[in-house]
Design a protein around this motif. Structure first.
Motif, PDB file in Angstrom:
ATOM      1  N   VAL A 179       0.873  -1.175   0.000  1.00 33.48           N
ATOM      2  CA  VAL A 179       0.000   0.000   0.000  1.00 33.48           C
ATOM      3  C   VAL A 179       0.909   1.223   0.000  1.00 33.48           C
ATOM      4  O   VAL A 179       1.714   1.416   0.907  1.00 33.48           O
ATOM      5  CB  VAL A 179      -0.923   0.028   1.225  1.00 33.48           C
ATOM      6  CG1 VAL A 179      -1.693   1.342   1.281  1.00 33.48           C
ATOM      7  CG2 VAL A 179      -1.881  -1.148   1.193  1.00 33.48           C
ATOM      8  N   THR A 180       0.785   2.046  -1.027  1.00 37.02           N
ATOM      9  CA  THR A 180       1.557   3.280  -1.154  1.00 37.02           C
ATOM     10  C   THR A 180       0.572   4.429  -1.357  1.00 37.02           C
ATOM     11  O   THR A 180      -0.636   4.190  -1.532  1.00 37.02           O
ATOM     12  CB  THR A 180       2.518   3.217  -2.356  1.00 37.02           C
ATOM     13  OG1 THR A 180       1.756   3.312  -3.568  1.00 37.02           O
ATOM     14  CG2 THR A 180       3.325   1.915  -2.351  1.00 37.02           C
ATOM     15  N   PRO A 181       1.038   5.665  -1.357  1.00 33.82           N
ATOM     16  CA  PRO A 181       0.119   6.778  -1.645  1.00 33.82           C
ATOM     17  C   PRO A 181      -0.602   6.631  -2.979  1.00 33.82           C
ATOM     18  O   PRO A 181      -1.727   7.131  -3.144  1.00 33.82           O
ATOM     19  CB  PRO A 181       1.047   7.995  -1.644  1.00 33.82           C
ATOM     20  CG  PRO A 181       2.130   7.629  -0.672  1.00 33.82           C
ATOM     21  CD  PRO A 181       2.359   6.165  -0.902  1.00 33.82           C
ATOM     22  N   PHE A 182      -0.008   5.922  -3.929  1.00 33.03           N
ATOM     23  CA  PHE A 182      -0.649   5.721  -5.229  1.00 33.03           C
ATOM     24  C   PHE A 182      -1.885   4.832  -5.135  1.00 33.03           C
ATOM     25  O   PHE A 182      -2.733   4.853  -6.027  1.00 33.03           O
ATOM     26  CB  PHE A 182       0.355   5.113  -6.221  1.00 33.03           C
ATOM     27  CG  PHE A 182       1.411   6.072  -6.672  1.00 33.03           C
ATOM     28  CD1 PHE A 182       1.178   6.958  -7.709  1.00 33.03           C
ATOM     29  CD2 PHE A 182       2.652   6.096  -6.048  1.00 33.03           C
ATOM     30  CE1 PHE A 182       2.143   7.853  -8.112  1.00 33.03           C
ATOM     31  CE2 PHE A 182       3.633   6.994  -6.450  1.00 33.03           C
ATOM     32  CZ  PHE A 182       3.377   7.875  -7.480  1.00 33.03           C
ATOM     33  N   SER A 183      -1.988   4.068  -4.063  1.00 36.93           N
ATOM     34  CA  SER A 183      -3.121   3.164  -3.916  1.00 36.93           C
ATOM     35  C   SER A 183      -4.444   3.909  -3.770  1.00 36.93           C
ATOM     36  O   SER A 183      -5.510   3.327  -3.999  1.00 36.93           O
ATOM     37  CB  SER A 183      -2.916   2.266  -2.682  1.00 36.93           C
ATOM     38  OG  SER A 183      -1.698   1.563  -2.749  1.00 36.93           O
ATOM     39  N   TYR A 184      -4.386   5.181  -3.396  1.00 33.69           N
ATOM     40  CA  TYR A 184      -5.605   5.937  -3.112  1.00 33.69           C
ATOM     41  C   TYR A 184      -6.023   6.891  -4.227  1.00 33.69           C
ATOM     42  O   TYR A 184      -7.168   7.378  -4.223  1.00 33.69           O
ATOM     43  CB  TYR A 184      -5.408   6.770  -1.833  1.00 33.69           C
ATOM     44  CG  TYR A 184      -5.123   5.936  -0.618  1.00 33.69           C
ATOM     45  CD1 TYR A 184      -6.151   5.383   0.141  1.00 33.69           C
ATOM     46  CD2 TYR A 184      -3.816   5.686  -0.211  1.00 33.69           C
ATOM     47  CE1 TYR A 184      -5.893   4.617   1.257  1.00 33.69           C
ATOM     48  CE2 TYR A 184      -3.538   4.915   0.902  1.00 33.69           C
ATOM     49  CZ  TYR A 184      -4.578   4.380   1.633  1.00 33.69           C
ATOM     50  OH  TYR A 184      -4.316   3.609   2.730  1.00 33.69           O
ATOM     51  N   ILE A 185      -5.130   7.175  -5.149  1.00 36.37           N
ATOM     52  CA  ILE A 185      -5.374   8.273  -6.092  1.00 36.37           C
ATOM     53  C   ILE A 185      -6.650   8.060  -6.894  1.00 36.37           C
ATOM     54  O   ILE A 185      -7.497   8.955  -7.004  1.00 36.37           O
ATOM     55  CB  ILE A 185      -4.172   8.441  -7.050  1.00 36.37           C
ATOM     56  CG1 ILE A 185      -2.928   8.827  -6.261  1.00 36.37           C
ATOM     57  CG2 ILE A 185      -4.478   9.506  -8.090  1.00 36.37           C
ATOM     58  CD1 ILE A 185      -1.691   8.978  -7.127  1.00 36.37           C
ATOM     59  N   GLU A 186      -6.819   6.880  -7.465  1.00 34.88           N
ATOM     60  CA  GLU A 186      -7.969   6.666  -8.347  1.00 34.88           C
ATOM     61  C   GLU A 186      -9.297   6.748  -7.597  1.00 34.88           C
ATOM     62  O   GLU A 186     -10.277   7.327  -8.079  1.00 34.88           O
ATOM     63  CB  GLU A 186      -7.825   5.309  -9.050  1.00 34.88           C
ATOM     64  CG  GLU A 186      -8.934   4.999 -10.028  1.00 34.88           C
ATOM     65  CD  GLU A 186      -8.838   5.836 -11.302  1.00 34.88           C
ATOM     66  OE1 GLU A 186      -9.727   5.700 -12.154  1.00 34.88           O
ATOM     67  OE2 GLU A 186      -7.902   6.624 -11.425  1.00 34.88           O
ATOM     68  N   GLY A 187      -9.327   6.172  -6.405  1.00 38.60           N
ATOM     69  CA  GLY A 187     -10.551   6.234  -5.619  1.00 38.60           C
ATOM     70  C   GLY A 187     -10.929   7.662  -5.267  1.00 38.60           C
ATOM     71  O   GLY A 187     -12.107   8.028  -5.263  1.00 38.60           O
ATOM     72  N   LEU A 188      -9.925   8.487  -4.968  1.00 38.18           N
ATOM     73  CA  LEU A 188     -10.182   9.895  -4.680  1.00 38.18           C
ATOM     74  C   LEU A 188     -10.694  10.619  -5.917  1.00 38.18           C
ATOM     75  O   LEU A 188     -11.670  11.382  -5.856  1.00 38.18           O
ATOM     76  CB  LEU A 188      -8.909  10.571  -4.158  1.00 38.18           C
ATOM     77  CG  LEU A 188      -8.379  10.100  -2.794  1.00 38.18           C
ATOM     78  CD1 LEU A 188      -7.027  10.732  -2.499  1.00 38.18           C
ATOM     79  CD2 LEU A 188      -9.377  10.445  -1.693  1.00 38.18           C
ATOM     80  N   LEU A 189     -10.054  10.375  -7.046  1.00 37.47           N
ATOM     81  CA  LEU A 189     -10.440  11.073  -8.275  1.00 37.47           C
ATOM     82  C   LEU A 189     -11.848  10.729  -8.723  1.00 37.47           C
ATOM     83  O   LEU A 189     -12.596  11.594  -9.198  1.00 37.47           O
ATOM     84  CB  LEU A 189      -9.451  10.748  -9.396  1.00 37.47           C
ATOM     85  CG  LEU A 189      -8.072  11.397  -9.298  1.00 37.47           C
ATOM     86  CD1 LEU A 189      -7.169  10.872 -10.401  1.00 37.47           C
ATOM     87  CD2 LEU A 189      -8.184  12.915  -9.381  1.00 37.47           C
ATOM     88  N   GLN A 190     -12.233   9.476  -8.588  1.00 37.19           N
ATOM     89  CA  GLN A 190     -13.544   9.052  -9.062  1.00 37.19           C
ATOM     90  C   GLN A 190     -14.676   9.732  -8.297  1.00 37.19           C
ATOM     91  O   GLN A 190     -15.799   9.790  -8.776  1.00 37.19           O
ATOM     92  CB  GLN A 190     -13.685   7.528  -8.946  1.00 37.19           C
ATOM     93  CG  GLN A 190     -12.875   6.753  -9.971  1.00 37.19           C
ATOM     94  CD  GLN A 190     -13.322   7.039 -11.404  1.00 37.19           C
ATOM     95  OE1 GLN A 190     -14.471   7.385 -11.646  1.00 37.19           O
ATOM     96  NE2 GLN A 190     -12.413   6.902 -12.346  1.00 37.19           N
ATOM     97  N   ASN A 191     -14.370  10.245  -7.133  1.00 40.12           N
ATOM     98  CA  ASN A 191     -15.406  10.889  -6.330  1.00 40.12           C
ATOM     99  C   ASN A 191     -15.354  12.412  -6.397  1.00 40.12           C
ATOM    100  O   ASN A 191     -16.009  13.091  -5.621  1.00 40.12           O
ATOM    101  CB  ASN A 191     -15.283  10.430  -4.873  1.00 40.12           C
ATOM    102  CG  ASN A 191     -15.735   9.002  -4.685  1.00 40.12           C
ATOM    103  OD1 ASN A 191     -16.911   8.719  -4.537  1.00 40.12           O
ATOM    104  ND2 ASN A 191     -14.788   8.076  -4.723  1.00 40.12           N
ATOM    105  N   LEU A 192     -14.551  12.952  -7.314  1.00 34.86           N
ATOM    106  CA  LEU A 192     -14.491  14.399  -7.514  1.00 34.86           C
ATOM    107  C   LEU A 192     -15.405  14.806  -8.661  1.00 34.86           C
ATOM    108  O   LEU A 192     -15.417  14.163  -9.720  1.00 34.86           O
ATOM    109  CB  LEU A 192     -13.054  14.837  -7.827  1.00 34.86           C
ATOM    110  CG  LEU A 192     -12.060  14.877  -6.670  1.00 34.86           C
ATOM    111  CD1 LEU A 192     -10.702  15.343  -7.166  1.00 34.86           C
ATOM    112  CD2 LEU A 192     -12.555  15.775  -5.540  1.00 34.86           C
ATOM    113  N   ASP A 193     -16.137  15.866  -8.471  1.00 38.45           N
ATOM    114  CA  ASP A 193     -17.061  16.361  -9.486  1.00 38.45           C
ATOM    115  C   ASP A 193     -16.315  17.301 -10.441  1.00 38.45           C
ATOM    116  O   ASP A 193     -16.486  18.525 -10.418  1.00 38.45           O
ATOM    117  CB  ASP A 193     -18.225  17.097  -8.814  1.00 38.45           C
ATOM    118  CG  ASP A 193     -19.260  17.571  -9.835  1.00 38.45           C
ATOM    119  OD1 ASP A 193     -19.276  17.021 -10.951  1.00 38.45           O
ATOM    120  OD2 ASP A 193     -20.035  18.486  -9.496  1.00 38.45           O
ATOM    121  N   VAL A 194     -15.463  16.697 -11.263  1.00 35.95           N
ATOM    122  CA  VAL A 194     -14.719  17.445 -12.275  1.00 35.95           C
ATOM    123  C   VAL A 194     -14.729  16.630 -13.564  1.00 35.95           C
ATOM    124  O   VAL A 194     -15.077  15.439 -13.562  1.00 35.95           O
ATOM    125  CB  VAL A 194     -13.261  17.724 -11.835  1.00 35.95           C
ATOM    126  CG1 VAL A 194     -13.229  18.603 -10.596  1.00 35.95           C
ATOM    127  CG2 VAL A 194     -12.505  16.416 -11.575  1.00 35.95           C
TER     128      VAL A 194
END
Length: 338
Positions: A179-194
């Motif tokens: 588990v690295t910081p990269f493990s979270y990026i996609e999940g965070l992005l998918q929940n942004l309204d952009v």
């Protein structure tokens, strides 16, 4: 023992943080522009479940304190990471590859702090960790001899590196899907309204920030989830300044983290990585500077006490890792590891 040119591993044990159809981000492929590709994120893979796995992929307790107090060990780590970054530039490795390599290096070194480290041991560990990470993430992995580019004081035989790879995997409990910081990026992005294009831009910038912060030991004080969220916040401030506060608020709901840790990590990241008034030197500039001033561990031992000892070569000349005396020392070292 010769394990062959390719290291075969149990894919089930060594799977990525989000395996199979749950894979979040594809940092591999024929992408010559070094831009990660945004893929579908399976909502069934909750960010909270990744957070729960963080502790199993962190360096041992006390590692950060030792790095803070022992300049020789921290310099050894810094040099190792900068060399990994140089190799990444040569072979266009993905951001995740370098993050995994540094994670393996830190976790292994944290379990061996009582050992007295020689220069060639650090370099062997560095090459082995980068090789393992490349085998985990890259579609095309360089031969072990080709991987050892300029910047090393010693060149190792393939079978020696492979034995060290086995030693690293054993000590890390065969848990290589870190588990690295990269493990979270996609999940965070998918929940942004952009827009999708903005998500790609945020992904690229966040990845860039996360790679640049790898040599900085201070970020080891924070869990990967906090580092990831801080990097995403920095990217939002740069790319969407008018909406940044609102979007950061929505990220905090998706991935709850201790706010004091997040603030400290964010300030540190701005200071060391993304502050336009204090731009980072390029990797090539850093390496040039390091050539001018010898590394504190380039010709001696590295111990937990921070002392440097004379090199094992009594003649005072740099020993090549393939000499008979060093082969014997390599065998002793690897036997102790195995």
């Amino acid at each position: 023992m010769d394990f062959g040119d390719v290291l075969f591993c149990n894919e089930e044990i060594l799977g990525s943080p989000c395996e199979g159809n749950n894979a979040a981000v594809d940092f591999s492929g024929d992408n010559t522009s070094d831009e990660p590709v945004l893929l579908h994120f399976d909502d069934a893979v909750l960010l909270s479940s990744i957070v729960q796995r963080e502790s199993g992929h962190l360096p041992d307790a006390g590692y950060f304190a030792v790095l803070r107090s022992e300049d020789v060990i921290s310099s050894a780590r810094s040099n190792a990471v900068y060399w990994m970054m140089k190799v990444r530039n040569v072979y266009s490795f993905s951001p995740l590859t370098i993050a995994l390599a540094v994670n393996y290096f830190d976790r292994y070194l944290s379990k061996q702090l009582l050992r007295t480290w020689k220069a060639w041991m650090i370099e062997l560990l560095t090459v082995a960790c980068l090789s393992l990470a490349a085998k985990m993430e890259e579609p095309d992995v360089p031969m072990l001899q080709d991987l050892q580019i300029e910047g090393l004081d010693h060149i190792f035989e393939s079978k020696t590196i492979q034995r060290m790879e086995i030693a690293v995997m054993k000590l890390l409990g065969w848990r290589m899907g870190s588990v690295t910081p990269f493990s979270y990026i996609e999940g965070l992005l998918q929940n942004l309204d952009v827009s999708r294009n903005m998500k790609l831009s945020l992904l690229n910038r966040t990845s860039e920030v996360l790679v640049k912060m790898l040599p900085e030991m201070d970020f080891l004080a924070f869990p990967p989830s906090v580092v990831s969220l801080a990097a995403m916040s920095c990217a939002l401030e740069e790319l969407l300044p008018l909406r940044a506060e609102a979007l950061k608020g929505s990220l905090a709901k998706i991935l709850p983290t201790p706010q004091d840790q997040l603030r400290r990590c964010y300030r540190l990241m701005e200071e060391l990585v993304v502050d336009p008034l204090c731009p980072l030197l390029s990797v090539s500039q850093v390496l040039e500077n390091r050539k001018a001033s010898p590394s504190p561990y380039s010709n001696g031992e590295v111990s937990q006490t921070g002392e440097s000892y004379p090199d094992w070569d009594e003649s005072g000349k740099a020993q090549h890792a393939c000499s008979k005396s060093v082969k014997r020392k390599l065998d002793e070292f690897l036997k102790a590891e195995g």
